[in-house]
Design an enzyme around this catalytic site. Structure first.
Site, short mmCIF file in Angstrom:
data_model
loop_
_atom_site.label_atom_id
_atom_site.label_comp_id
_atom_site.label_asym_id
_atom_site.label_seq_id
_atom_site.Cartn_x
_atom_site.Cartn_y
_atom_site.Cartn_z
N ASP A 106 0.82 -1.22 0.00
CA ASP A 106 0.00 0.00 0.00
C ASP A 106 0.85 1.27 0.00
O ASP A 106 2.00 1.25 0.41
CB ASP A 106 -0.88 0.04 1.26
CG ASP A 106 -2.02 -0.96 1.20
OD1 ASP A 106 -2.02 -1.82 0.29
OD2 ASP A 106 -2.91 -0.89 2.07
N HIS A 249 3.81 -2.41 2.89
CA HIS A 249 3.80 -1.05 2.34
C HIS A 249 5.02 -0.78 1.46
O HIS A 249 6.13 -1.17 1.81
CB HIS A 249 3.76 -0.03 3.49
CG HIS A 249 2.47 -0.07 4.26
ND1 HIS A 249 2.24 -1.01 5.24
CD2 HIS A 249 1.35 0.69 4.17
CE1 HIS A 249 1.01 -0.83 5.73
NE2 HIS A 249 0.45 0.20 5.10
#
Ligand SMILES: [Zn+2]
Length: 299
Positions: A106, A249
């Site tokens: 993300d 991430h």
């Protein structure tokens, strides 16, 4: 004959020889000029004379003509879940006939994304990247590389708002990000990951209304807090099950620990027999499995 007379004769003879030489030179020049004008008439400017069109003789046999395969019409790449997952929220897939895991990243794209892509490529693995519109606008080339490497791309909104938003704001956040996914990668995506995993601030509701699948996760090693790589790896490896969706991430700052953890996670899980798939592939596998079970049950 006097010496004077002899020298006058010699001058006359020299003059005669010089005149003959001059006349013959003028005549030759005219002929050349004529031949040029003829050549120009035969071969107008721009076309080479016919003899220059002949291909040079090849010593080796000529190679067969290269015929280009007809190009298929350009279809936009679409990352969409099977119909049964449209407007649904998924945390993991139910896969019971093979060991597969979906890694997700993300908050990118960012320069950190390139390090993640390198590790994935090294281990021949693919993942799903949930991108922010603001970052797509800044790093479109990185997003393009994500998709070109065989990964899936998803929508993570534009600003990563955690507060409640109106439908108009939700539409701006998600639609504009979708536009930038398409502009940078040529792909359309119906995968949405709500910022912060919030399901009740208006963004997830809008995504569901627009037929997105809302993709949550089943394993969260909290890599955004930048724990040691070994802690991230331990967390993922201890919770790994088939059909799991792992939250990691590739944006939001330095991701060195995530990159290092990934270099340990992928080979370890491969040793255990896992394969890495994108979220659409994972959901497709579950859909196919249910279909087969349904077919077996029917008389
Ligand atoms: Zn996020």
């Amino acid at each position: 004959m006097s010496t004077k007379l002899a020298s006058q004769w010699a001058l006359k003879i020299l003059f005669l020889i010089g005149s003959i030489a001059l006349i013959s030179l003028i005549s030759e020049t005219r002929q050349t000029a004529n031949s040029h004008s003829i050549a120009q008439q035969i071969a107008p400017v721009g076309n080479p004379p016919p003899n220059l069109l002949k291909p040079p003789k090849l010593k080796t046999s000529p190679s067969p003509p290269v015929t280009e395969a007809p190009k298929p019409p350009q279809q936009p790449l679409v990352f969409a879940p099977p119909a049964q997952f449209r407007s649904q929220i998924v945390y993991k897939a139910s896969i019971n006939n093979s060991k597969v895991i979906a890694l997700t990243f993300d908050d990118g794209p960012s320069p950190e994304t390139l390090k993640i892509l390198e590790v994935l490529h090294k281990h021949n693995a693919v993942a799903t990247f949930f991108c922010l519109g603001a970052n797509l606008r800044e790093y479109p080339e990185i997003a393009k590389r994500v998709v070109q490497a065989g990964n899936a791309i998803g929508n993570h909104s534009w600003h990563h708002y955690s507060h409640n938003v109106t439908e108009k704001t939700a539409s701006d956040e998600i639609d504009n990000t979708g536009v930038h996914i398409y502009r940078s990668t040529g792909a359309k995506s119906f995968l949405f990951r709500p910022p912060g995993g919030r399901l009740n601030n208006g963004l997830a509701d809008y995504a569901k209304k627009k037929n997105y699948v809302v993709v949550m996760w089943s394993i969260d090693p909290k890599d955004f807090l930048q724990p040691p790589a070994a802690a991230i790896a331990r967390s993922v490896l201890s919770q790994a099950t088939s059909g799991a969706i792992v939250l990691l991430h590739d944006g939001g700052g330095n991701r060195q620990q995530t990159v290092e953890a990934l270099s340990a996670i992928i080979p370890k899980l491969k040793q255990q027999g896992y394969r890495f798939v994108t979220v659409p592939q994972l959901l497709q596998m579950q859909a196919g499995q249910k279909q087969r079970i349904a077919n077996q049950k029917s008389p």
